[in-house]
Write an enzyme that holds these catalytic residues in place. Sequence first.
Site, PDB file in Angstrom:
ATOM      1  N   LYS A  53     -26.190 -13.431   0.437  1.00  0.00           N
ATOM      2  CA  LYS A  53     -26.083 -12.294  -0.491  1.00  0.00           C
ATOM      3  C   LYS A  53     -26.885 -11.103   0.032  1.00  0.00           C
ATOM      4  O   LYS A  53     -26.422  -9.958  -0.011  1.00  0.00           O
ATOM      5  CB  LYS A  53     -26.610 -12.690  -1.882  1.00  0.00           C
ATOM      6  CG  LYS A  53     -25.688 -13.640  -2.625  1.00  0.00           C
ATOM      7  CD  LYS A  53     -26.351 -14.141  -3.901  1.00  0.00           C
ATOM      8  CE  LYS A  53     -25.619 -15.341  -4.467  1.00  0.00           C
ATOM      9  NZ  LYS A  53     -26.280 -15.928  -5.636  1.00  0.00           N
ATOM     10  N   GLN A  97     -31.323 -16.926  -8.654  1.00  0.00           N
ATOM     11  CA  GLN A  97     -30.525 -18.009  -8.055  1.00  0.00           C
ATOM     12  C   GLN A  97     -30.707 -19.305  -8.857  1.00  0.00           C
ATOM     13  O   GLN A  97     -31.831 -19.734  -9.110  1.00  0.00           O
ATOM     14  CB  GLN A  97     -30.954 -18.211  -6.595  1.00  0.00           C
ATOM     15  CG  GLN A  97     -30.147 -19.259  -5.846  1.00  0.00           C
ATOM     16  CD  GLN A  97     -28.673 -18.899  -5.700  1.00  0.00           C
ATOM     17  OE1 GLN A  97     -28.323 -17.772  -5.365  1.00  0.00           O
ATOM     18  NE2 GLN A  97     -27.787 -19.862  -5.962  1.00  0.00           N
ATOM     19  N   ASP A 120     -24.855 -11.208 -12.491  1.00  0.00           N
ATOM     20  CA  ASP A 120     -24.213 -12.526 -12.396  1.00  0.00           C
ATOM     21  C   ASP A 120     -23.287 -12.786 -13.586  1.00  0.00           C
ATOM     22  O   ASP A 120     -22.451 -13.686 -13.534  1.00  0.00           O
ATOM     23  CB  ASP A 120     -25.280 -13.637 -12.357  1.00  0.00           C
ATOM     24  CG  ASP A 120     -25.487 -14.183 -10.954  1.00  0.00           C
ATOM     25  OD1 ASP A 120     -24.527 -14.125 -10.151  1.00  0.00           O
ATOM     26  OD2 ASP A 120     -26.594 -14.667 -10.656  1.00  0.00           O
TER      27      ASP A 120
END
Length: 281
Positions: A53, A97, A120
């Site tokens: 990412k 994450q 997200d």
Amino acid sequence: MADLIDGKAFAAKIRAEVKEDSDKLISQKQVDPCLAVVLVGENPASKVYVGQKTKMAAECNIKTKDFKLEASTDQETLLKLIDELNNDSSVHGILVQLPLPKQIDERKVIDAIVVEKDVDGFHAINAGRLSIGGDMLKKAFIPCTPLGSLLLLKDHVEDLKGKSAVVIGRSNIVGKPMSQLLIEESCTVTVVHSKTKEIEKVCSQADIIVAAIGRAEMIDSKWLKDGAVVIDVGINRISIKKEDGSEGSKIVGDVDFESASEKASKITPVPGGVGPMTIAC
Ligand code: NDP
């Protein structure tokens, strides 16, 4: 044999578009887009994802601020960091994450991120907007894996309206949002999971299969209707014997690619299908 759905090439196109948008923000609005990436602990797969990412963001002229915290980090410390990032006007998006270590309540952390920085799309409000659909969907951040999967489907299926789709898996990050996106596209959607009876039979009636299970190569041609379009979300590492006899490993999907390709009309490979789309989205 099925046609290959090339996620790698599609993802490169998306990244080029993101870079263009990012360049415009920098030159026309004097905004330097910046993503905060938070990793707690040493999970090897998480480290790889975070690395990818960060690399892709740099390619798109998006700055990243990395926060690497010890596996023993307590919830309060993480929530304090989220609060700082929420209030930092130079940070526009926050990625935490997952999975988080056991001592931390994931839901508490996700819902602590301000909705406008929840890129997200896991915050309860973003999930709610996706679930309500329509105009609300325009305001929502959509989880990247189902979004990437949907973009691949839209690119390869002429008209999704009325198609029967089976989503295998009901997680909050893939299965559920995927089913909601497909409902929004007017597909007739069935979600199956580990408790579903006659799961093979249900799948074998679908025009579209999205497999997000986490079971290596579970879906073979017997599960598929002739001509089905197959999106394989799964990423599983399996042991293999190399040609020289030594032990090795490789990444496979939830779908047995060789077998499924005999019946499917179109299929995503693993790697090179949904994976790159997830990162790009
Ligand atoms: P979860 O473990 O959260 O969910 C798995 C789902 O599959 C559950 O709903 C579970 O059912 C269902 N399931 C498990 N075993 C079976 C079975 N034997 N038959 C039917 N259903 C079953 O996984 P995720 O949704 O997070 O991820 C799914 C897969 O996608 C994994 O391989 C993961 O690595 C991969 N992934 C890939 C991404 C990418 O970028 N390509 C991104 C995210 C995930 P139940 O709810 O009943 O337990």
